[in-house]
Scaffold this active site. Structure first.
Site, mmCIF file in Angstrom:
data_model
loop_
_atom_site.group_PDB
_atom_site.id
_atom_site.type_symbol
_atom_site.label_atom_id
_atom_site.label_comp_id
_atom_site.label_asym_id
_atom_site.label_seq_id
_atom_site.Cartn_x
_atom_site.Cartn_y
_atom_site.Cartn_z
ATOM 1 N N CYS A 1 0.881 -1.096 -0.018
ATOM 2 C CA CYS A 1 -0.060 -0.242 -0.005
ATOM 3 C C CYS A 1 0.834 1.149 -0.118
ATOM 4 C CB CYS A 1 -0.911 0.062 1.232
ATOM 5 S SG CYS A 1 -2.050 1.469 1.148
ATOM 6 N N HIS B 1 1.754 -7.159 -7.071
ATOM 7 C CA HIS B 1 1.179 -6.350 -7.858
ATOM 8 C C HIS B 1 2.281 -5.820 -8.780
ATOM 9 C CE1 HIS B 1 -1.223 -2.257 -8.163
ATOM 10 N NE2 HIS B 1 -1.100 -2.737 -9.211
ATOM 11 N N GLY C 1 -4.232 -5.180 -13.075
ATOM 12 C CA GLY C 1 -4.836 -4.854 -14.705
ATOM 13 C C GLY C 1 -5.270 -6.129 -15.291
HETATM 14 C C1 LIG Z 1 -10.352 0.654 -3.688
HETATM 15 C C2 LIG Z 1 -9.193 0.025 -3.597
HETATM 16 C C3 LIG Z 1 -8.807 -0.349 -2.342
HETATM 17 C C4 LIG Z 1 -7.472 -1.224 -2.317
HETATM 18 N N1 LIG Z 1 -7.395 -1.474 -0.855
HETATM 19 C C5 LIG Z 1 -6.085 -2.354 -0.807
HETATM 20 C C6 LIG Z 1 -5.958 -2.826 0.465
HETATM 21 O O1 LIG Z 1 -6.295 -2.684 1.313
HETATM 22 N N2 LIG Z 1 -4.803 -3.892 0.700
HETATM 23 C C7 LIG Z 1 -3.990 -4.036 -0.630
HETATM 24 O O2 LIG Z 1 -2.957 -4.684 -0.448
HETATM 25 N N3 LIG Z 1 -4.416 -3.593 -1.802
HETATM 26 C C8 LIG Z 1 -5.284 -2.574 -1.853
HETATM 27 N N4 LIG Z 1 -5.695 -2.315 -3.176
HETATM 28 C C9 LIG Z 1 -5.003 -2.625 -4.387
HETATM 29 C C10 LIG Z 1 -5.286 -4.105 -5.000
HETATM 30 O O3 LIG Z 1 -5.332 -5.128 -3.924
HETATM 31 C C11 LIG Z 1 -4.616 -4.356 -6.175
HETATM 32 O O4 LIG Z 1 -3.316 -4.741 -5.973
HETATM 33 C C12 LIG Z 1 -4.747 -3.485 -7.126
HETATM 34 O O5 LIG Z 1 -6.040 -2.896 -7.300
HETATM 35 C C13 LIG Z 1 -4.254 -3.698 -8.712
HETATM 36 O O6 LIG Z 1 -5.037 -4.854 -9.286
HETATM 37 P P1 LIG Z 1 -6.322 -4.779 -10.263
HETATM 38 O O7 LIG Z 1 -5.542 -3.928 -11.399
HETATM 39 O O8 LIG Z 1 -6.893 -5.948 -10.654
HETATM 40 O O9 LIG Z 1 -7.266 -3.729 -9.768
HETATM 41 C C14 LIG Z 1 -6.873 -1.680 -3.417
HETATM 42 C C15 LIG Z 1 -7.498 -1.275 -4.638
HETATM 43 C C16 LIG Z 1 -8.339 -0.775 -4.888
HETATM 44 C C17 LIG Z 1 -8.999 -0.168 -6.074
#
Ligand SMILES: Cc1cc2nc3c(=O)[nH]c(=O)nc-3n(C[C@H](O)[C@H](O)[C@H](O)COP(=O)(O)O)c2cc1C
Length: 334
Positions: free
Chosen positions: A101, A172, A214
């Protein structure tokens, strides 16, 4: 089904990402109806909150949510160990540590992505947590932070933390930029780099490497599963939750041998109305549940009308589960 977190062969292999303000228990209950074999994660919960906060509110979940990992935030080994032990008593299947984060608040607290430059401390956290629980302790991280973005940096981080007993890393596939970018920008601006995640898997074949970032096409899920052990989906699951059903009906059915077909939207909405009724008896507000459903009709005729009906009516004074049932006349629920 037997769950094997942290085992040589990962099961489940597709996960919904931890997302603050999204993956609360209501969201997870809904996602579970849409895909029986995806692994679910809580929002990040601070270790300190687990120890001193309202545990029932922070940790309680429905049995249907298994397999379910709790994601902890923190950087104090003793605190994380205590939180891991409490989470174990609550019946979670995995304890995950957030090392990804990038938010200012998290950084000023000295945890999250900024811990990537302190692999020894992360290793101590993992060791302490492992001593406190029998459950697998896993780590979710980025490919790097700021100028620490080359492969040797990531490799050193992973090997140091793996030596403390972490067998599963969710990566990520982009670095975090800690100054100047908001968390939201940090999910878009740094470019995706899947090849660095694949390289990690090649160099650490004994570890489970889960790729995240993504991934929003079925073909991409299958392709990633050829080179990594698991795939984690974040925003796409919120925007278009039926994507999870498509993954389940395809690759997950194949792996689990399940004959499962996606419930139609009407069935899901009626099940959610029953769930809402139970939850409202415990004081939950209807729209805290319905807000997770808003993407259910994405791509269907009437999607906007249905979404507008639900979002406007669920917040009205006295609104109850009938709002969900009534919404059925606003969308094509097939
Ligand atoms: C609204 C929101 C809140 C998130 N909160 C967390 C979290 O609490 N802990 C974490 O490790 N990643 C958090 N993330 C990151 C996601 O777990 C993920 O790594 C990131 O969105 C990339 O994946 P995606 O492209 O499939 O969305 C958050 C992402 C979003 C969009």
């Amino acid at each position: 089904m037997e769950y094997r977190y942290g085992a040589k062969k990962l099961s489940p292999v597709v996960f919904v990402a931890p997302m603050m303000d999204h993956t609360d228990r209501h969201c997870r209950y809904f996602f579970r109806l849409l895909a029986p074999d995806v692994g679910l994660y809580t929002e990040m919960v601070m270790a300190q909150a687990v120890i001193h906060g309202d545990r029932e509110r922070l940790l309680d979940f429905d049995a249907s949510e298994h397999p379910l990992a709790i994601q902890l935030g923190g950087s104090e080994p003793a605190q994380l160990a205590r939180a891991a032990s409490i989470a174990t008593e609550y019946g979670y299947d995995e304890i995950n540590l957030n090392i990804g984060c990038p938010s200012d608040r998290v950084r000023s607290g000295g945890f999250g992505a900024c811990l990537m430059i302190q692999p020894e401390l992360v290793a101590r956290c993992v060791s302490a947590m492992r001593e406190a629980t029998e459950l697998p302790v896993t780590v979710k991280t980025r490919t790097g932070i700021d100028d620490h973005d080359d492969y040797p940096f990531l490799k050193t981080f992973v090997s140091t933390v793996a030596a403390a007993g972490c067998e599963t890393f969710v990566v990520h596939a982009r670095k975090a930029i800690l100054s100047g970018l908001s968390p939201r920008q940090n999910r878009v601006v740094p470019p995706l780099n899947y090849s660095i995640v694949r390289r990690l898997k090649q160099d650490f074949p004994e570890l489970n490497i889960v790729v995240n970032g993504g991934i929003s096409e079925l073909a991409a899920v299958s392709e990633h599963l050829e080179t990594t052990d698991g795939v984690m989906i974040g925003r796409k699951a919120c925007a278009d939750p039926r994507f999870l059903s498509a993954i389940q009906a395809g690759v997950l059915n194949e792996l689990s041998g399940r004959v499962w077909s996606a419930p139609d939207r009407e069935t899901v909405i009626r099940q959610m109305a029953e769930y809402a009724e139970q939850q409202m008896q415990r004081g939950v507000r209807l729209h805290h549940i319905t807000r997770h459903l808003l993407g259910l009709f994405v791509g269907m005729p009437g999607a906007r009308r249905w979404r507008r009906y639900l979002s406007e009516h669920a917040v009205l004074h006295g609104a109850g589960p009938e709002v969900l049932v009534n919404s059925l006349s606003y969308g094509d629920s097939g």
